[in-house]
Every structure is written in structure tokens, then in C-alpha cells.
Design an enzyme around this catalytic site. Structure first.
Site, PDB file in Angstrom:
ATOM      1  N   ASN A 210       0.926  -1.331  -0.177  1.00 41.99           N
ATOM      2  CA  ASN A 210       0.032  -0.120  -0.081  1.00 41.99           C
ATOM      3  C   ASN A 210       0.748   1.263  -0.019  1.00 41.99           C
ATOM      4  O   ASN A 210       2.003   0.951   0.028  1.00 41.99           O
ATOM      5  CB  ASN A 210      -1.261   0.047   1.224  1.00 41.99           C
ATOM      6  CG  ASN A 210      -0.323  -0.247   2.729  1.00 41.99           C
ATOM      7  OD1 ASN A 210       0.484   0.738   2.875  1.00 41.99           O
ATOM      8  ND2 ASN A 210      -0.615  -1.240   3.351  1.00 41.99           N
ATOM      9  N   ASP A 279      -3.976  -5.728   4.699  1.00 44.86           N
ATOM     10  CA  ASP A 279      -5.099  -6.946   5.083  1.00 44.86           C
ATOM     11  C   ASP A 279      -5.080  -8.233   4.269  1.00 44.86           C
ATOM     12  O   ASP A 279      -5.521  -9.053   4.813  1.00 44.86           O
ATOM     13  CB  ASP A 279      -6.369  -6.137   5.087  1.00 44.86           C
ATOM     14  CG  ASP A 279      -6.482  -4.948   6.093  1.00 44.86           C
ATOM     15  OD1 ASP A 279      -5.904  -5.130   7.109  1.00 44.86           O
ATOM     16  OD2 ASP A 279      -6.908  -3.917   5.658  1.00 44.86           O
ATOM     17  N   LYS A 289       8.773 -16.329 -11.269  1.00 46.02           N
ATOM     18  CA  LYS A 289       8.138 -15.117 -11.782  1.00 46.02           C
ATOM     19  C   LYS A 289       6.983 -15.646 -12.756  1.00 46.02           C
ATOM     20  O   LYS A 289       7.384 -16.714 -13.596  1.00 46.02           O
ATOM     21  CB  LYS A 289       9.310 -14.387 -12.698  1.00 46.02           C
ATOM     22  CG  LYS A 289       8.641 -13.129 -13.151  1.00 46.02           C
ATOM     23  CD  LYS A 289       9.527 -12.177 -14.164  1.00 46.02           C
ATOM     24  CE  LYS A 289       8.751 -11.125 -14.867  1.00 46.02           C
ATOM     25  NZ  LYS A 289       9.351 -10.691 -15.820  1.00 46.02           N
ATOM     26  N   PHE A 323      -3.918   3.169  15.190  1.00 44.20           N
ATOM     27  CA  PHE A 323      -4.081   4.161  14.123  1.00 44.20           C
ATOM     28  C   PHE A 323      -5.374   3.789  13.364  1.00 44.20           C
ATOM     29  O   PHE A 323      -5.577   2.489  12.914  1.00 44.20           O
ATOM     30  CB  PHE A 323      -2.945   4.434  13.046  1.00 44.20           C
ATOM     31  CG  PHE A 323      -2.047   5.421  13.913  1.00 44.20           C
ATOM     32  CD1 PHE A 323      -1.314   4.677  14.869  1.00 44.20           C
ATOM     33  CD2 PHE A 323      -1.753   6.860  13.732  1.00 44.20           C
ATOM     34  CE1 PHE A 323      -0.147   5.401  15.615  1.00 44.20           C
ATOM     35  CE2 PHE A 323      -1.003   7.488  14.318  1.00 44.20           C
ATOM     36  CZ  PHE A 323      -0.087   6.949  15.034  1.00 44.20           C
ATOM     37  N   LYS A 337     -12.903   0.276  15.914  1.00 46.14           N
ATOM     38  CA  LYS A 337     -11.595  -0.462  15.657  1.00 46.14           C
ATOM     39  C   LYS A 337     -10.922  -0.516  16.982  1.00 46.14           C
ATOM     40  O   LYS A 337     -10.473  -1.597  17.454  1.00 46.14           O
ATOM     41  CB  LYS A 337     -10.755   0.232  14.672  1.00 46.14           C
ATOM     42  CG  LYS A 337     -11.098  -0.341  13.456  1.00 46.14           C
ATOM     43  CD  LYS A 337     -10.016   0.426  12.362  1.00 46.14           C
ATOM     44  CE  LYS A 337     -10.594   0.302  10.969  1.00 46.14           C
ATOM     45  NZ  LYS A 337      -9.975   1.229   9.852  1.00 46.14           N
ATOM     46  N   LYS A 341     -10.234  -4.013  18.810  1.00 51.85           N
ATOM     47  CA  LYS A 341      -8.830  -4.453  18.879  1.00 51.85           C
ATOM     48  C   LYS A 341      -8.398  -4.614  20.442  1.00 51.85           C
ATOM     49  O   LYS A 341      -7.157  -4.830  20.621  1.00 51.85           O
ATOM     50  CB  LYS A 341      -7.939  -3.765  17.841  1.00 51.85           C
ATOM     51  CG  LYS A 341      -8.428  -3.981  16.402  1.00 51.85           C
ATOM     52  CD  LYS A 341      -7.375  -3.351  15.486  1.00 51.85           C
ATOM     53  CE  LYS A 341      -7.985  -3.307  14.279  1.00 51.85           C
ATOM     54  NZ  LYS A 341      -7.000  -3.884  13.070  1.00 51.85           N
TER      55      LYS A 341
HETATM   56  N1  CTP Z   1      -3.742  -3.391  12.005  1.00 49.02           N
HETATM   57  C1  CTP Z   1      -3.020  -4.679  12.566  1.00 49.02           C
HETATM   58  N2  CTP Z   1      -3.106  -5.853  11.655  1.00 49.02           N
HETATM   59  C2  CTP Z   1      -3.619  -5.804  10.556  1.00 49.02           C
HETATM   60  C3  CTP Z   1      -4.629  -4.497   9.935  1.00 49.02           C
HETATM   61  C4  CTP Z   1      -4.318  -3.441  10.778  1.00 49.02           C
HETATM   62  O1  CTP Z   1      -2.480  -4.721  13.538  1.00 49.02           O
HETATM   63  N3  CTP Z   1      -3.992  -6.904   9.475  1.00 49.02           N
HETATM   64  C5  CTP Z   1      -3.532  -2.174  12.918  1.00 49.02           C
HETATM   65  C6  CTP Z   1      -2.857  -1.251  12.044  1.00 49.02           C
HETATM   66  O2  CTP Z   1      -1.697  -0.840  12.421  1.00 49.02           O
HETATM   67  C7  CTP Z   1      -3.781   0.230  12.808  1.00 49.02           C
HETATM   68  C8  CTP Z   1      -5.087  -0.456  13.184  1.00 49.02           C
HETATM   69  O3  CTP Z   1      -4.818  -2.024  13.361  1.00 49.02           O
HETATM   70  O4  CTP Z   1      -3.063   0.530  13.947  1.00 49.02           O
HETATM   71  C9  CTP Z   1      -6.207  -0.219  12.324  1.00 49.02           C
HETATM   72  O5  CTP Z   1      -5.778  -0.402  11.053  1.00 49.02           O
HETATM   73  P1  CTP Z   1      -6.891   0.004   9.850  1.00 49.02           P
HETATM   74  O6  CTP Z   1      -5.898  -0.499   8.289  1.00 49.02           O
HETATM   75  O7  CTP Z   1      -7.340   1.278   9.960  1.00 49.02           O
HETATM   76  O8  CTP Z   1      -7.869  -0.870   9.938  1.00 49.02           O
HETATM   77  P2  CTP Z   1      -8.123  -2.462   9.648  1.00 49.02           P
HETATM   78  O9  CTP Z   1      -8.226  -3.335  10.907  1.00 49.02           O
HETATM   79  O10 CTP Z   1      -7.142  -2.922   8.747  1.00 49.02           O
HETATM   80  O11 CTP Z   1      -9.694  -2.417   8.864  1.00 49.02           O
HETATM   81  P3  CTP Z   1     -10.331  -1.897   7.727  1.00 49.02           P
HETATM   82  O12 CTP Z   1      -9.048  -2.091   6.704  1.00 49.02           O
HETATM   83  O13 CTP Z   1     -11.292  -2.866   7.529  1.00 49.02           O
HETATM   84  O14 CTP Z   1     -10.785  -0.666   7.832  1.00 49.02           O
END
Ligand code: CTP
Length: 397
Positions: A210, A279, A289, A323, A337, A341
Site C-alpha cells: 500500500n 489486510d 516469476k 491508528f 476499531k 482490537k
Molecule cells: N492493523 C493490524 N493488523 C492488520 C491490519 C491493521 O494490527 N492486519 C492495525 C494497524 O496498524 C492500525 C489498526 O490496526 O493501528 C487499524 O488499521 P486499519 O487499516 O485502519 O484497520 P483494519 O483493521 O485494517 O480495518 P479496515 O481496513 O477494514 O478498515
């Protein structure tokens, strides 16, 4: 952020070839708002002129202990008393020896005895001199009195030898000055910060990742170290250089980030989870490759591990700050969230805007605590935002 704004720094320059680098040091210190008074030893003046440092510092350079003009304007005792920090860069074996044994036969060595400000020494000399037991023991004595050192670096020395003894990078000396002068909100705390994206391989040349630049997490790591913490930064792939005085572990995949965190989070006081963890990851990773001929055009993805959730059982006493990167219903989604979490706080930011967040040097958002308390931050440089957030959190840890 101008960490040295209004700070009175006395810079002692002693006689070594690295004296010319004091010019850069004066510039960097004054650029950040410090008021710099330079003191030069006699030997230093063989290498660069007082006029150069006077022009750069915009203050009279002091070269003698009993100079009637400088003494009437800025006496050595008043300079010693008003200083917030005494830096000696470059410091020769000679000045280190004088400091260690309390000899006061010139302006700089007299100032050292007369000041109660913190002292920062950046030695520079030939390797054999630096490693000599006399110099090492003198440094040890000064360390035990609370003097800080920025160690010299290894490399080619002015005398033609290769070894340790080159004056530390100016940026490192300035960073240490910030650390000494910053408030110590996180003194004695162990802080873990994550930064950057994670990158999930599809084949040896392609990956799912990303747009995270890592700037926010790196800013948190730098600032936490300045505030006195022992910092470990676990970073995904970024183009950013290692921050000084921070332990860094570079990882790629989310699984690797989790593994690194499982080692460092237990026993820590704060986890700042600024990484943008991917994610999803490709379900199958091709060892070769993938060729376009015969490729179906479909890449199957599977859910990646949720790092924060996986770590919650190992949380212990640590404060967890997450975050939330959102593009809609920013606060509502962030608060959800945080609950899901098991976090102590979450920083909610809107990543749909171009002027903040991903890749930008700025960020803006709301810090939401699990207690229901909220704190709104205006658009700020990421470093200043990290400072304000850590200031807020340090009172709650
Ligand atoms: N995070 C994590 N593990 C993941 C995804 C996210 O620990 N696989 C953590 C990120 O570092 C951040 C928080 O969870 O501190 C929220 O991340 P965010 O990308 O906003 O949320 P997601 O949990 O990925 O949810 P979504 O993408 O569905 O909004």
C-alpha cells in the site's frame, strides 16, 4: 519542529582537522532556533578562524580567558551560568583529559568547571589516540559524572589511517542535543513503534502493498527517543533512513512484523502501531516469476493476520495506541476499531485527503481514548503531531 528554540548553547571547538565541521554544526543549531556562543581553543584557531564561526553564529567568538572586551560583554562565569548546554565538537584527547582532571587553564576548560549545564562531547582524533587507555579512562570518568558522548565513527581519518576516530555526523550531534534538551516525558520507558506498509509477495518480483511512506511511524520513533524512551522501531519497506539512537528491525510481510513484535512487545510500556499492515496477501506465492502467457488474470487473496488482535494476549502493562485510516465516518469507525482490537487509544485520520496522511509530511486527526476522552489535533507536521500525541499519552501510562 524547532526543538532548540531559544536554547543557549555554548559550543567549544578544539584543535583538530574536524574543526571545520563546527561550521555546519553552528548552522544546524542556529537553524533550529538555538542561540550559539562559540568558544575556541588556541589550537582550534590554527584550523579555522574565529571570524568564520562569528559570522555563522552571529555572536562574538570567545578565544581567551581574560579578554577585556569579551569579558566585559560576556564574562566566562555568566556564560557558564546562562548556558542550557555545553557541546564540545570536535573534542581532542587534550580537552577530554583536562575536563577529566579538572584543569582550568583556558576559557573552555574553565567554562566546563563553572557550568552546571549538561555537557555533550563529540571526540575526534586518530584511532590509536582514541583507543589509548588514558583517553578511554578519561572518558569513562566523565561519563560517570553524567557527561554525554557522541561516539566518533569509523572510516578514513585525516591522517590517512583507517579506523575509529572521525567526528560523528553533525546531524547525530544535533539529534543528541535535542535529546538532552527535550522534556523527559518517556524517561525509562520502553517504546515499540511500527511504521510503513507491509509487503506481501506474489512471486519473486511482484507484491501486494500500500501507499504508506512510513513517515508517521518514523516521526513517532524519533520523538519518543528524544523524550527519553528506549525505542525499537519495527518497519516495513520504506525509503527512509534509519533514525539515530533508535533500534530498528526491518521486515517485509505482516507475519514477519508480528514475529518481531512478539519478541519486543512483552515488557514494553507503549506500542505505537502506525504501520499500514496489508489486510490481504496472495493465497499462493509463486517461486518463479509468473509469465503473462497462460496467466488467468486472477490473483486469489486471503486475509492476513491482524497483528494488534494477535498481540492482545501479550499486552501486559503496555499501553496500545492504534491508528485508524478511514475515508468515511472517520471517528465512528475508529472508535469501533479501538474497541474491537482492545486498544487504549486510537488516532483517527482521514486518508482520503491529499494534504494529510499517506506520503504527506503533515497529518491531522482525533486521538480517542478507551475512557471516552477525545483530543482533536489541527493539521501539523508529523513530528510535531507525534510530540503532542506522546505528550498526551505519557500522562496516562
Ligand atoms: N492493523 C493490524 N493488523 C492488520 C491490519 C491493521 O494490527 N492486519 C492495525 C494497524 O496498524 C492500525 C489498526 O490496526 O493501528 C487499524 O488499521 P486499519 O487499516 O485502519 O484497520 P483494519 O483493521 O485494517 O480495518 P479496515 O481496513 O477494514 O478498515
Amino acid at each position: 519542529m524547532r526543538w532548540l528554540e531559544g536554547k543557549k548553547i555554548v559550543l567549544g571547538v578544539t584543535g583538530g582537522i574536524a574543526a571545520y565541521r563546527a561550521c555546519d554544526l553552528v548552522r544546524e543549531l542556529t537553524k533550529e532556533g538555538a542561540v550559539v556562543n562559540v568558544v575556541m581553543t588556541k589550537a582550534a584557531q590554527e584550523f579555522i578562524t574565529p571570524l568564520t564561526l562569528q559570522t555563522l553564529s552571529q555572536n562574538p567568538v570567545i578565544t581567551e580567558l581574560f579578554n577585556l572586551i569579551s569579558e566585559s560583554r560576556i564574562g566566562h562565569i555568566s556564560l557558564a551560568q546562562s548556558a542550557d548546554l555545553l557541546i564540545v565538537a570536535p573534542a581532542t584527547a587534550n580537552i577530554i583529559g583536562k575536563f577529566a582532571s579538572g584543569i582550568a587553564d583556558d576559557m573552555l576548560s574553565t567554562l566546563y568547571l563553572a557550568t552546571r549545564a549538561p555537557v555533550l562531547i563529540a571526540p575526534a582524533m586518530n584511532e590509536k589516540m582514541y583507543l589509548h587507555p588514558a583517553v578511554q579512562e578519561n572518558m569513562e570518568r566523565l561519563r560517570s559524572r553524567g557527561v554525554c558522548f557522541v561516539d566518533p565513527e569509523a572510516g578514513e581519518l585525516a591522517c590517512g589511517d583507517v579506523g575509529i576516530g572521525r567526528l560523528a555526523e553533525v546531524s547525530k550531534i544535533v539529534e543528541m542535543a535535542r535529546m538532552i534538551l527535550a522534556p523527559d516525558y518517556l524517561k525509562g520507558k520502553r517504546v515499540v513503534v511500527t511504521a510503513g506498509p507491509t509487503s506481501e509477495p506474489l512471486d519473486p518480483v511482484r507484491e501486494v502493498t500500500n501507499r504508506s511512506s512510513g513517515k508517521m511511524g518514523f516521526a513517532f520513533a524519533r520523538v519518543a527517543a528524544r523524550l527519553g524512551a528506549e525505542v525499537t522501531l519495527v518497519s516495513g519497506p520504506t525509503a527512509l533512513p534509519d533514525p539515530p539512537f533508535v533500534g530498528i528491525r526491518r521486515v517485509r510481510r505482516a507475519e514477519e512484523m508480528l514475529q518481531a513484535l512478539e519478541e519486543v512487545v512483552p515488557g514494553s510500556d507503549l506500542l505505537v502501531m502506525a504501520a499500514a499492515v496489508a489486510d490481504f496477501r496472495p493465497k499462493e506465492v509463486s517461486r518463479e516469476k509468473i509469465k503473462k502467457e497462460g496467466f488467468s488474470g486472477v490473483v486469489e487473496l486471503e486475509r492476513n493476520v491482524d497483528i494488534l488482535r494477535s498481540l492482545s494476549s501479550k499486552k501486559g502493562k503496555a499501553f496500545f495506541l492504534g491508528f485508524a485510516a478511514e475515508t468515511e465516518k472517520v471517528r465512528e469507525n475508529a472508535a469501533k476499531k479501538m474497541r474491537e482490537k482492545g486498544l487504549d487509544a486510537i488516532f483517527a485520520n482521514d486518508v482520503s485527503r491529499d494534504d494529510i496522511g499517506f506520503s504527506s509530511d503533515h497529518n491531522q486527526g482525533t486521538l480517542i481514548f478507551s475512557t471516552g476522552e477525545e483530543k482533536e489535533f489541527p493539521r501539523l507536521e508529523k513530528e510535531e503531531l507525534a510530540f503532542r500525541v506522546l505528550e498526551e499519552i505519557s500522562g496516562k501510562m
